[in-house]
Scaffold this motif. Structure first.
Motif, PDB file in Angstrom:
ATOM      1  N   ARG A 142      -4.382  -4.672  -9.039  1.00  0.00           N
ATOM      2  CA  ARG A 142      -5.023  -4.473  -7.829  1.00  0.00           C
ATOM      3  C   ARG A 142      -6.084  -4.924  -7.127  1.00  0.00           C
ATOM      4  O   ARG A 142      -6.022  -6.053  -8.146  1.00  0.00           O
ATOM      5  CB  ARG A 142      -5.235  -2.835  -8.416  1.00  0.00           C
ATOM      6  CG  ARG A 142      -6.388  -2.279  -6.861  1.00  0.00           C
ATOM      7  CD  ARG A 142      -7.379  -1.074  -8.130  1.00  0.00           C
ATOM      8  NE  ARG A 142      -6.541   0.188  -9.353  1.00  0.00           N
ATOM      9  CZ  ARG A 142      -7.178  -0.084 -10.197  1.00  0.00           C
ATOM     10  NH1 ARG A 142      -7.679  -0.909 -11.131  1.00  0.00           N
ATOM     11  NH2 ARG A 142      -6.420   1.135 -11.035  1.00  0.00           N
ATOM     12  N   GLU A 143      -6.220  -4.848  -6.201  1.00  0.00           N
ATOM     13  CA  GLU A 143      -7.031  -5.899  -4.993  1.00  0.00           C
ATOM     14  C   GLU A 143      -8.130  -5.574  -5.365  1.00  0.00           C
ATOM     15  O   GLU A 143      -9.208  -4.609  -5.791  1.00  0.00           O
ATOM     16  CB  GLU A 143      -6.912  -5.892  -3.921  1.00  0.00           C
ATOM     17  CG  GLU A 143      -7.431  -6.696  -2.811  1.00  0.00           C
ATOM     18  CD  GLU A 143      -7.576  -5.995  -1.396  1.00  0.00           C
ATOM     19  OE1 GLU A 143      -8.220  -6.858  -0.760  1.00  0.00           O
ATOM     20  OE2 GLU A 143      -6.982  -4.615  -1.088  1.00  0.00           O
ATOM     21  N   TYR A 192       5.338   2.992  -5.322  1.00  0.00           N
ATOM     22  CA  TYR A 192       3.879   3.004  -4.812  1.00  0.00           C
ATOM     23  C   TYR A 192       3.258   4.920  -4.904  1.00  0.00           C
ATOM     24  O   TYR A 192       2.571   5.196  -5.814  1.00  0.00           O
ATOM     25  CB  TYR A 192       3.398   2.459  -3.762  1.00  0.00           C
ATOM     26  CG  TYR A 192       2.050   2.039  -3.501  1.00  0.00           C
ATOM     27  CD1 TYR A 192       1.110   1.650  -4.452  1.00  0.00           C
ATOM     28  CD2 TYR A 192       1.239   3.322  -2.972  1.00  0.00           C
ATOM     29  CE1 TYR A 192      -0.525   1.147  -3.723  1.00  0.00           C
ATOM     30  CE2 TYR A 192      -0.178   3.015  -2.975  1.00  0.00           C
ATOM     31  CZ  TYR A 192      -0.914   2.473  -3.864  1.00  0.00           C
ATOM     32  OH  TYR A 192      -2.395   2.501  -3.115  1.00  0.00           O
ATOM     33  N   SER A 210      -4.554   2.768  -6.797  1.00  0.00           N
ATOM     34  CA  SER A 210      -5.048   2.960  -5.152  1.00  0.00           C
ATOM     35  C   SER A 210      -5.697   2.165  -4.420  1.00  0.00           C
ATOM     36  O   SER A 210      -5.587   1.161  -5.079  1.00  0.00           O
ATOM     37  CB  SER A 210      -6.827   3.702  -5.286  1.00  0.00           C
ATOM     38  OG  SER A 210      -7.347   2.471  -6.096  1.00  0.00           O
ATOM     39  N   GLY A 211      -4.925   1.976  -3.281  1.00  0.00           N
ATOM     40  CA  GLY A 211      -5.723   0.594  -2.626  1.00  0.00           C
ATOM     41  C   GLY A 211      -4.259   0.487  -2.502  1.00  0.00           C
ATOM     42  O   GLY A 211      -3.118   0.100  -2.157  1.00  0.00           O
ATOM     43  N   MET A 212      -4.690  -1.612  -2.742  1.00  0.00           N
ATOM     44  CA  MET A 212      -3.583  -2.799  -2.142  1.00  0.00           C
ATOM     45  C   MET A 212      -3.357  -3.629  -3.744  1.00  0.00           C
ATOM     46  O   MET A 212      -4.221  -3.345  -4.114  1.00  0.00           O
ATOM     47  CB  MET A 212      -3.776  -3.801  -0.952  1.00  0.00           C
ATOM     48  CG  MET A 212      -3.040  -4.150  -0.678  1.00  0.00           C
ATOM     49  SD  MET A 212      -4.370  -5.580   0.533  1.00  0.00           S
ATOM     50  CE  MET A 212      -4.426  -4.503   1.990  1.00  0.00           C
ATOM     51  N   GLY A 226      -2.743  -1.791   5.841  1.00  0.00           N
ATOM     52  CA  GLY A 226      -1.911  -1.839   4.799  1.00  0.00           C
ATOM     53  C   GLY A 226      -0.389  -1.891   5.180  1.00  0.00           C
ATOM     54  O   GLY A 226      -0.370  -2.013   6.706  1.00  0.00           O
ATOM     55  N   ARG A 250     -11.541  -9.343  -1.499  1.00  0.00           N
ATOM     56  CA  ARG A 250     -11.785  -8.236  -0.608  1.00  0.00           C
ATOM     57  C   ARG A 250     -10.614  -7.284   0.144  1.00  0.00           C
ATOM     58  O   ARG A 250      -9.742  -8.053   0.533  1.00  0.00           O
ATOM     59  CB  ARG A 250     -13.329  -8.663   0.339  1.00  0.00           C
ATOM     60  CG  ARG A 250     -14.209  -9.793  -0.326  1.00  0.00           C
ATOM     61  CD  ARG A 250     -14.873 -10.053   0.065  1.00  0.00           C
ATOM     62  NE  ARG A 250     -14.585 -10.668   0.896  1.00  0.00           N
ATOM     63  CZ  ARG A 250     -14.243 -12.450   1.365  1.00  0.00           C
ATOM     64  NH1 ARG A 250     -15.466 -12.464  -0.144  1.00  0.00           N
ATOM     65  NH2 ARG A 250     -14.146 -13.074   1.946  1.00  0.00           N
ATOM     66  N   PRO A 251     -11.146  -6.326   0.387  1.00  0.00           N
ATOM     67  CA  PRO A 251      -9.939  -5.752   1.368  1.00  0.00           C
ATOM     68  C   PRO A 251     -10.060  -6.474   2.618  1.00  0.00           C
ATOM     69  O   PRO A 251     -10.384  -6.967   3.197  1.00  0.00           O
ATOM     70  CB  PRO A 251     -10.792  -3.998   1.397  1.00  0.00           C
ATOM     71  CG  PRO A 251     -11.814  -3.960   0.284  1.00  0.00           C
ATOM     72  CD  PRO A 251     -11.886  -5.342   0.575  1.00  0.00           C
ATOM     73  N   THR A 303       1.141  -1.429   0.004  1.00  0.00           N
ATOM     74  CA  THR A 303      -0.223   0.038  -0.397  1.00  0.00           C
ATOM     75  C   THR A 303       0.661   1.030  -0.076  1.00  0.00           C
ATOM     76  O   THR A 303       0.193   2.695   0.206  1.00  0.00           O
ATOM     77  CB  THR A 303      -1.272   0.167   0.829  1.00  0.00           C
ATOM     78  OG1 THR A 303      -0.066   0.052   2.017  1.00  0.00           O
ATOM     79  CG2 THR A 303      -1.858  -1.263   1.056  1.00  0.00           C
TER      80      THR A 303
END
Length: 569
Positions: free
Chosen positions: A416-417, A468, A493-495, A541, A536-537, A392
């Motif tokens: 991306r996740e 990142y 963005s995100g993981m 992070g 899923r999230p 992240t």
């Protein structure tokens, strides 16, 4: 159209006033033909107009109108007897020219040339005749076109720097090339070569030797001098690409100087011994003094050699001193490999069995990926697996080793996740994939369309650098230390998770063991995530210190593909 004629008339106001002052003899057949004073800029592939006007503005409907090139017989367009005459027209203008008659009764006419070509560049003459009286005017057309984007590549070390090449094609006229560094300063010393193809388009190739290891980003711009339009590309040169200065060279130079001094001294004293036998006592004292000097020089030489032979401890101290100087000056300490690790944190990647396709087989330690022997023909679209730990923030680096046949099919990168990996899929940044693929003996960047990458050697070992914050992911062929491709200006963005895909039998992908893993707490995939349902999230992070907090060049100047060309996905 009316605006074109208006500007032309204003430009020839002086000619109009001069004509009005001519003595009138009662003849209505005399007139003056004028054209644009400035060159007409015509863009390749578009339409252009060649306007001419009569002064006074009498009707030209019953006149003979002709536009031709350098000779009267080289007709571009002919208007006679109130109709277009195709006989005598040059073949390259057949079907591409037409007469604009909107203001013909007012003495204004223009020829439209459709789909401008390079051969349309040059001088034209418009010719008006009524009876036995005629006049003409000269026009100049400058054809211009913008070609391809610059393609940049690192060709490798040369002399005391790194050679970078920039190529572009499809430009007209001959474009101008400029090189700039990160601060916008121009590089003046570079080589440049131009060539024209059979259609007249220019291909340009320029190369530059960058000698400053702290330069970082280098940009190449291609400029069309007529349109004033330019295209710019940038490339990042990692400091490890520059040759490191050898610590043994100074010691060797000192030893060579001492040896030369000893030889010169011995020759001098031998000559003096043979030429001054009478002064034996003085010679003896001189020789004693010379021997003492030789002993001191030899002691210094042995001391210098001993210092050079202290081995790794002395080299380590020298590197630490140089590193301290670089850090104190606020420069990037990436000249040596150990310093680079402080900028890119090595990332210990393990494979997540829960995200693996059923046809894939993972090793016991989840570090190696193969195709199951019991399965049939591999499915190129679904056979993938993700890394266990998500990213992240920070700047991370890992390496993957590929073993198998030259015609194998595999891919590595990040995703991306929550991306869709079930059934048929398209791997591209728009869908959340930043991936480089080896497909049947060729290397491609998974863009839309695919970008074909030309490599000097098979990437048995590929390095992935992820920044990142800067939105940059770069791929290197660690076999020959050459740059492969970079996805830049990405908005992460995100993981993000390491991504691996295998679609060939007798092929394996292995994650290389890296010295020192991430310092922060890893972010794992949700254990319930699998290939058949979206990811899923999952909670926390990566900590801010896990991948280093140095600053790499931003997305405005990424590493770029070498000799790339578009291919369909």
């Amino acid at each position: 159209m009316e605006g074109v004629f208006s500007r032309s008339l204003l430009c020839h106001l002086t000619s109009l006033l001069l004509l009005l002052q001519l003595p009138m003899k009662g003849s209505t057949d005399e007139f003056l033909v004028i054209g644009p004073t400035d060159s007409i800029v015509a863009v390749l592939g578009r339409d252009t107009m060649l306007p001419c006007s009569l002064i006074p503005g009498i009707s030209a409907e019953n006149m003979e109108l002709r536009w031709f090139r350098s000779k009267y017989s080289e007709a571009v367009f002919i208007y006679q007897n109130q109709r277009e005459q195709k006989e005598g027209q040059m073949p390259q203008y057949a079907g591409r020219t037409s007469l604009v008659k909107d203001f013909l009764t007012q003495g204004e006419a223009a020829v439209r040339i459709d789909k401008v070509r390079i051969s349309d560049n040059g001088q034209y003459t418009c010719f008006f005749r009524k009876g036995r009286f005629y006049e003409k005017a000269t026009l100049e057309v400058k054809v211009a076109g913008v070609g391809s984007d610059p393609e940049m590549r690192i060709e490798g070390p040369e002399e005391d720097g790194v050679r970078v090449a920039c190529t572009a094609s499809g430009w007209f006229p001959k474009p101008q090339v400029q090189w700039r560094d990160l601060s916008g300063e121009k590089f003046l010393a570079f080589s440049e070569a131009h060539a024209q193809d059979s259609d007249g388009f220019y291909h340009v190739e320029a190369s530059l030797v960058v000698r400053d290891s702290s330069a970082g980003n280098v940009t190449c711009s291609i400029l069309n001098p007529i349109l004033g339009q330019e295209k710019v590309k940038a490339i990042f040169i990692p400091e490890p690409f520059f040759r490191q200065a050898s610590p043994w060279k100074p010691a060797f130079a000192v030893s060579l100087i001492i040896l030369c001094l000893l030889i010169l001294g011995a020759g001098y004293f031998l000559k003096k011994e043979h030429s001054a036998k009478v002064q034996a006592r003085q010679e003896h004292e001189t020789l004693q003094q010379a021997h003492e000097e030789d002993r001191q020089k030899m002691a210094e030489a042995l001391k210098a050699r001993g210092k050079a032979g202290e081995g790794r401890g002395w080299v380590r101290a020298e590197l630490d001193w140089r590193k301290a100087v670089y850090q104190a000056a606020g420069k990037k300490a990436q000249l040596y490999a150990d310093w680079r690790k402080e900028q890119f944190q090595t990332w210990s990647v393990t494979l997540d069995p829960c995200s693996a396709h059923p046809s894939l087989s993972l090793s016991q330690e989840n570090m190696r990926l193969t195709w199951k022997d019991t399965c049939g023909k591999p499915n190129n679209d679904r056979c993938s697996v993700l890394g266990l730990e998500g990213i992240t923030s920070g700047r991370c680096y890992w390496e993957v080793e590929a073993r198998g046949e030259y015609k194998s099919v595999w891919a590595v990168g990040v995703c991306r996740e929550g991306v869709h990996r079930k059934d048929w899929l398209i791997e591209c940044p728009q869908m959340g994939f930043w991936v480089v693929k080896w497909f049947a003996g060729e290397c491609f960047a998974c863009t839309i369309p695919w970008t074909h990458l030309i490599l000097r050697k098979f990437p048995f070992r590929m390095g992935i650098f992820l920044d990142y914050k800067a939105g940059d992911i770069s791929f290197y062929n660690m076999t020959d230390k050459s740059h492969i491709f970079s996805f830049s200006k990405a908005s992460f963005s995100g993981m993000l998770f390491p991504y691996f895909k295998l679609a060939s039998e007798d092929t394996s992908l292995s994650i290389c063991s890296m010295v020192g893993g991430p310092k922060g707490l890893p972010v794992s995939l949700n254990k319930s995530s699998s290939l058949n349902e979206p990811l899923r999230p999952s909670g926390e992070g990566l900590s801010s210190g896990s991948c280093g907090d140095g600053v790499l060049p931003g997305p405005e100047s990424p590493l770029l593909p070498r000799n790339s060309k578009a291919m369909p996905p």
